[in-house]
Scaffold this active site. Structure first.
Site, PDB file in Angstrom:
ATOM      1  N   GLU C 118       3.789   4.562   1.634  1.00  0.00           N
ATOM      2  CA  GLU C 118       5.051   3.929   1.996  1.00  0.00           C
ATOM      3  C   GLU C 118       6.059   4.964   2.472  1.00  0.00           C
ATOM      4  O   GLU C 118       6.435   5.876   1.722  1.00  0.00           O
ATOM      5  CB  GLU C 118       5.621   3.170   0.798  1.00  0.00           C
ATOM      6  CG  GLU C 118       4.751   2.019   0.340  1.00  0.00           C
ATOM      7  CD  GLU C 118       4.501   0.987   1.446  1.00  0.00           C
ATOM      8  OE1 GLU C 118       5.479   0.542   2.071  1.00  0.00           O
ATOM      9  OE2 GLU C 118       3.318   0.663   1.690  1.00  0.00           O
ATOM     10  N   ASP C 323      -4.160   4.896 -14.812  1.00  0.00           N
ATOM     11  CA  ASP C 323      -4.626   3.560 -14.432  1.00  0.00           C
ATOM     12  C   ASP C 323      -3.538   2.873 -13.604  1.00  0.00           C
ATOM     13  O   ASP C 323      -2.475   2.529 -14.120  1.00  0.00           O
ATOM     14  CB  ASP C 323      -4.920   2.777 -15.714  1.00  0.00           C
ATOM     15  CG  ASP C 323      -5.531   1.407 -15.435  1.00  0.00           C
ATOM     16  OD1 ASP C 323      -5.488   0.945 -14.278  1.00  0.00           O
ATOM     17  OD2 ASP C 323      -6.033   0.796 -16.389  1.00  0.00           O
ATOM     18  N   HIS C 414      15.045   4.036   5.818  1.00  0.00           N
ATOM     19  CA  HIS C 414      13.739   3.405   5.990  1.00  0.00           C
ATOM     20  C   HIS C 414      13.379   3.269   7.461  1.00  0.00           C
ATOM     21  O   HIS C 414      12.230   3.468   7.846  1.00  0.00           O
ATOM     22  CB  HIS C 414      13.730   2.029   5.306  1.00  0.00           C
ATOM     23  CG  HIS C 414      13.473   2.130   3.849  1.00  0.00           C
ATOM     24  ND1 HIS C 414      14.454   2.490   2.960  1.00  0.00           N
ATOM     25  CD2 HIS C 414      12.340   1.977   3.117  1.00  0.00           C
ATOM     26  CE1 HIS C 414      13.942   2.524   1.737  1.00  0.00           C
ATOM     27  NE2 HIS C 414      12.672   2.226   1.802  1.00  0.00           N
TER      28      HIS C 414
END
Lengths: 437, 437, 437, 437
Positions: C118, C323, C414
């Site tokens: 991302e 995990d 972004h």
């Protein structure tokens, strides 16, 4: 105007009518013109003070007549339970049961007084009680009991917060001694701590005898806090006797796994024939309806899974002088229905934290005490039994509502009873269509 | 016995005393011996029926005297609000305010009757009202209003569920027409749907005039459901008029972002001097205390962020004939305190779904109606105003409790008032140590 | 088509196109025609087995090339970490920091590898790390550590459930001994119990050394359960080694107040100048933005209050062989920002239950272990330090995102980074408009 | 040391060892000595830049070899997906299925690549897929799709907030036009508003084509916000492009009843024989286990009811280039198991808001794209199908785990596979005791 904005615009138009939004908004401004007289408060409760207060606010004499003069002259008995008293509220009490409860503390047949103004509530609980009594009573058990108070302490750093905790945990016996100076009934039994950055929450857990105990633990915690502030080697910058972690008066997820009030469960195994006779449903229909209701509750973001604990709780809390505001935190828990191997229904309710007492608070007021006495549950040594009866009552209510929903009688029962035309036995009420009025 | 198991073992030992666990467990068994007589239920409410019920259960005459005979003879007025009536509960009513509210619907100075048996509650709200009135009143605004009912439908497959929805959404105008046949006041304004596997939840949203409206929407939804089952091209295997998705009587997260009752907000900008004068605190102290309380609530898993909405809500709901069980769902929301640029305090409360009405339910009963009339809020056209006053009251209560906590007066006020020794003005109550009784 | 139903109808029309709902629904039916071959599973991991599996499913050779053949030949090293291996996924690793952490276990400057796809994630955490390092590092502290497993036991009655608990709590030392037979690292430290009707949940709490420990506690609990079923005087009808109460892999409210993994907090006091220099914001702007974000999160029904813990957690968990599914339960907690008396910013994050280890699970795989070694946190004795670094990283991320939102740079950063045009230093990234690429 | 304080004291003693608390606390202080060099960030991604970064931080050459040099030379392909790249993470991919899915968008047999480092995960999902395929496949359906972004606006008063809303809702078509200027794929479809005191949250809802769409809606919302601030007749004091109401990257209750990503459900009716053959359990055992697990989850305060959605979601998200951090918000939903009238099992999963796309984000990276292509789900027109396959996979996982728990195989399967000794078919894995390795 598809979508949610359409609904909002419709609402705005409906509310505004012909008024412009700007004009309407003007109405919301503070207005210092002609401020009203606000009476001094008073904790002295008597008919004379009440009359003086009516005079002071210029209340309508007709209303004063209804609220104050027509009531029995017992206002002074409320001293210590209210301030600024101006009269007395009256609510009807209906009877559910007797409900047979086989508890560890409760054991016997309990007539249950319920104070409510909502049609069908008593009828619904009553038919559930009738069913449970017919199977020899429900089982009920208080699984733990304690009341907590969670003071908050603010430090400069998390490091100081940890130093404080290490010190505070070492003072437990001293905290117990301090708590005992403020109450003869409450006893400090544990303390837990939670750190959030430089904030420390201590959670003190007390037993409170037969009182619901919120005030008792507040006073005891204040005594401890006073000592902490004085003696702690790491002085908190700020502290609060309650940090809002305790769950006091608010539904909270924490109650399931930590202590808050009384944890209680009630259960029954009910043969299919009695389900048919009393509830006009079947175990399978009820278990199916329970399943969809359980998930419906989860999808709506409730805490726990149940139908309408608040109805029975509020009505019993009111009748017996409990704190009605505690309904908010108490009406949380789990109802479970299963079809058993022999084709019957297993039903249980579990409440992780109900706040009930048989001494203190409103339990000593005339009608409230009378309701407790009607149940044989007034005074010391009775609080756990009251909790068990309470759980049994809620089990009755869950059975009744799920049966009504599963059998399609829910709306009909409400229509009939709310419109004042219901007249026969509770168990036929949900069958409005086929039973004579 | 370190750890939680230690506490559990201590509890078990305390409860059991000398009894063995096996012996104690025996007490929980159902017992079919000598089952008690359970009276038929009755929706006929009168003093005569009540006496007959007392006779039937063999209730103590002294209790009957207190609960039934000593009350004004108005039992028949409760017809349609209760069943199995055996008497009348009495609770004191205290006065908070007058509170000035600058709302869109409410506009003026409202004396607020509060029914409670909890010491300090009225005093605390009263001093908050006094403060808000001193700043020219709070602003308050109902942001939306509607009541929902969420029937559930079970299909064989999710595919059928989707077919059903496509059909049902196309029937909206017909559903509106059907709803209108059951109520003159309620109006269906939207329907949403939610699929979970082969389960469909429809959420019908209604406006309900000035009634709280739960029964109204139940009846209207039943009419729609009856038509659905008859006409749907995909027949549901089972259906329920309520699937527990509506949030009825249960605190739920869903209320924040969807419709349930009235959404309402109240706010005030308060100068530091008035905080000092009325609450003996400062804006900074209160904002700091709010912050820790907000996080404390979050850590305990509450819905929303607030202090004690349930206290004021329960007391006002009771006094004005609202459904007390709705406290469970209504006492959810957000309180926010901020220090403003000019050094004052901004304070607001927002409640996403309160259930209040000024007609129907218990609002027409003698004392409840008198309380509404005292506020000038009885009857049609008043429900939104009542909601706005309600929000203003809760704002008063949040200001008062956070001030008491931030200034260290919380425990002292409770001690003094609960023990019946508080006598002077509300604003000095929290200052027990330094003010004369 | 006002309201939500309109949106649903639009969606249905868009999806269906010209197809009828009935026709579309047909596609959802099970279809037993020409069922595909489903390969046997295999826990044997090697390039040869992977090739055989590709052959078996007839996978496109070009894809096999990318996923299997082009990777370094290390597939056999994954034995015991996966089954049915067919290849290797590749994700980029970006570097944040070095971050100075002043922890109890962690102490030093940590380069932090983050695996993500991302845009802007690494950049955002990096600038937060830069700021924290510039103030001399954040403080970080693990407040408790243990992993729980919660087996469930079903009895006939609640009475039996209680008898079982009394027995089981008395077996604690025996349970400890049994647990020790299955693991050399895990140690049973407490057991709590919860009764819901005739269901009993036991919650076993273990320390697990430097392993995350989920498997370890499962195996230990199985050994205990086997003994319970054999020895209990009240035999459960059914039992499960995990009852879903433990919170495993699911965000849950319980973690705040009970044990699950590591509780950890990190904090920093940051002068206004450094906020201005590194984040282009001010303490007041950031505290204001935090407040609205905190309430926004509460209104959406999240657990805790924070911005984007999941971003940093997922990236660090992946890089270090934790995990990834535990992100679901770990990304819960509280971020708090306050303006301090000296005009700076106090910032903290608290995570009630992160699941991290430095041995076991994926921590020994080649790249994952390399990432741990890059941080100096591989192997025994490092798990608490990893947890502290993790908290510090999340603090950096919260500072960065709140600053970007408060200063209006969030969308710009972004846009720039996701479109691949960002080229200069992390701290200027959010200033896309006024800085050269 | 009974009670929780005992555990805390034990923990403190274990951590401190011989060190005094004061001394330990010293370690937490900020330290400005010898601050490390923090590299400038860089969005330029290449092997050369990575090597420069390794040089800059002085990273161990052996680690650089593993993370950077040993990987295929494809680093530049990650440009726009990461910053400060220093290497490549490698995780094994295991194969589950093929899974037959009968969806509205998905239709066929899908081999499912799962990236994980957790033993037993692939094996468990694989056997669930095998079962679902054997019954002719699961049904799966996307019920709605849209992505939201929720900017926040701060006003002086609630009255201004309401004026703003009335204005803003009237600008919807203009907002749609503005949004369209920033994106060719996203489309604004609704806006809702929420008022909290003087705060306004607008919730913009977009369709986003086949992209997951978070960045797309951020950019579009920024354009709208810029216009709002410029044009609004009531100027907000502050505003934020995201107010934390959207639920982005956080598990939230709101997703159940409002839009966020794709709502999807999958279901199957499974005969008892196939449950026995593939899962070694029975429908009744599984429904019983589901019930206790459902309530266990509720008691722990999870959102929704399920077993381990996060496991399958995280593994599939990673393999297919979805945002791993979105596991936090996506791993929420409802699993339901019921015994059907014919003695089989009905099983469904419903996820209210998964964030998946087949274009954009990490979906174009080499291995991630290869995984999508292996499924036939790469590129435009495939996102809904991917969501349906995802739901089918999670259904497989829920069936497998509940079967393992109900049959007592859960711990054994983990022991065997985690210790690398499992070798035969997936369906016999859970039967460690009675099957040869």
């Amino acid at each position: 105007m598809t979508g949610k904005r359409g609904l909002t615009q419709e609402y705005a138009a409906r509310i505004l009518g012909n008024e412009s939004p700007q004009h309407a908004a003007e109405r919301l401004r503070p207005d210092l013109q002609a401020l009203p007289h606000v009476p001094d408060g008073s904790a002295q409760i008597s008919r004379e003070r009440a009359r003086a207060l009516w005079d002071e606010i210029g209340g309508d004499p007709a209303l004063r007549e209804i609220l104050l003069e027509r009531a029995p002259d017992e206002l002074r008995l409320y001293q210590g339970n209210i301030e600024n008293a101006i009269g007395v509220l009256r609510m009807p009490i209906g009877l559910a049961g007797p409900l047979r409860v086989n508890g560890f503390a409760a054991k016997g047949d309990y007539p249950i007084p319920l104070a409510t103004t909502e049609a069908a509530l008593v009828a619904s609980y009553h038919r559930g009680c009738r069913l449970l009594t017919a199977v020899g009573g429900c089982s009920a058990l208080v699984l733990s009991e304690s009341v907590n108070r969670a003071p908050g302490f603010v430090f400069e750093t998390a490091a100081e917060a940890c130093l404080f905790i290490v010190w505070a945990l070492g003072q437990f016996e001293e905290f117990q001694r301090l708590a005992a100076t403020s109450t003869a009934y409450g006893q400090l039994v544990d303390v837990a701590c939670l750190v959030e950055g430089n904030h420390v929450y201590l959670n003190f857990e007390f037993t409170t005898g037969d009182a619901s105990g919120q005030n008792m633990v507040t006073l005891a915690t204040q005594v401890i806090c006073d000592a902490i502030v004085e003696r702690s080697p790491v002085r908190p910058k700020r502290h609060y006797v309650e940090s809002n972690l305790s769950g006091d008066k608010k539904a909270n997820a924490r109650s399931f796994t930590t202590a808050r009030g009384k944890k209680v469960t009630a259960e029954a195994h009910i043969p299919a024939e009695l389900i048919a006779k009393h509830l006009r449903s079947t175990p399978q229909e009820m278990a199916d309806c329970w399943r969809m209701s359980a998930i419906g509750g989860v999808l709506s973001g409730t805490l726990g899974i149940h139908g309408h604990f608040a109805n029975g709780l509020a009505a019993l809390y009111l009748a017996t002088g409990q704190d009605a505001a505690c309904v908010a935190e108490s009406a949380v828990g789990v109802t479970r229905f299963e079809v058993t191997e022999d084709g019957g229904l297993y039903a249980s309710v579990t409440l992780p934290g109900i706040m009930v007492g048989t001494v203190g608070g409103g339990t000593g007021l005339p009608t409230q005490r009378a309701c407790l006495e009607l149940m044989g549950l007034s005074g010391t040594g009775k609080a756990r039994a009251l909790a068990e009866v309470c759980a049994g009552l809620l089990l009755a209510g869950e059975l009744s509502i799920i049966a009504a929903l599963s059998a399609g009688h829910f709306a009909r029962a409400h229509r009939k009873l709310a419109r004042g035309r219901g007249t026969k036995t509770a168990e036929t009420w949900p069958l409005a269509a086929d039973s004579p009025p």
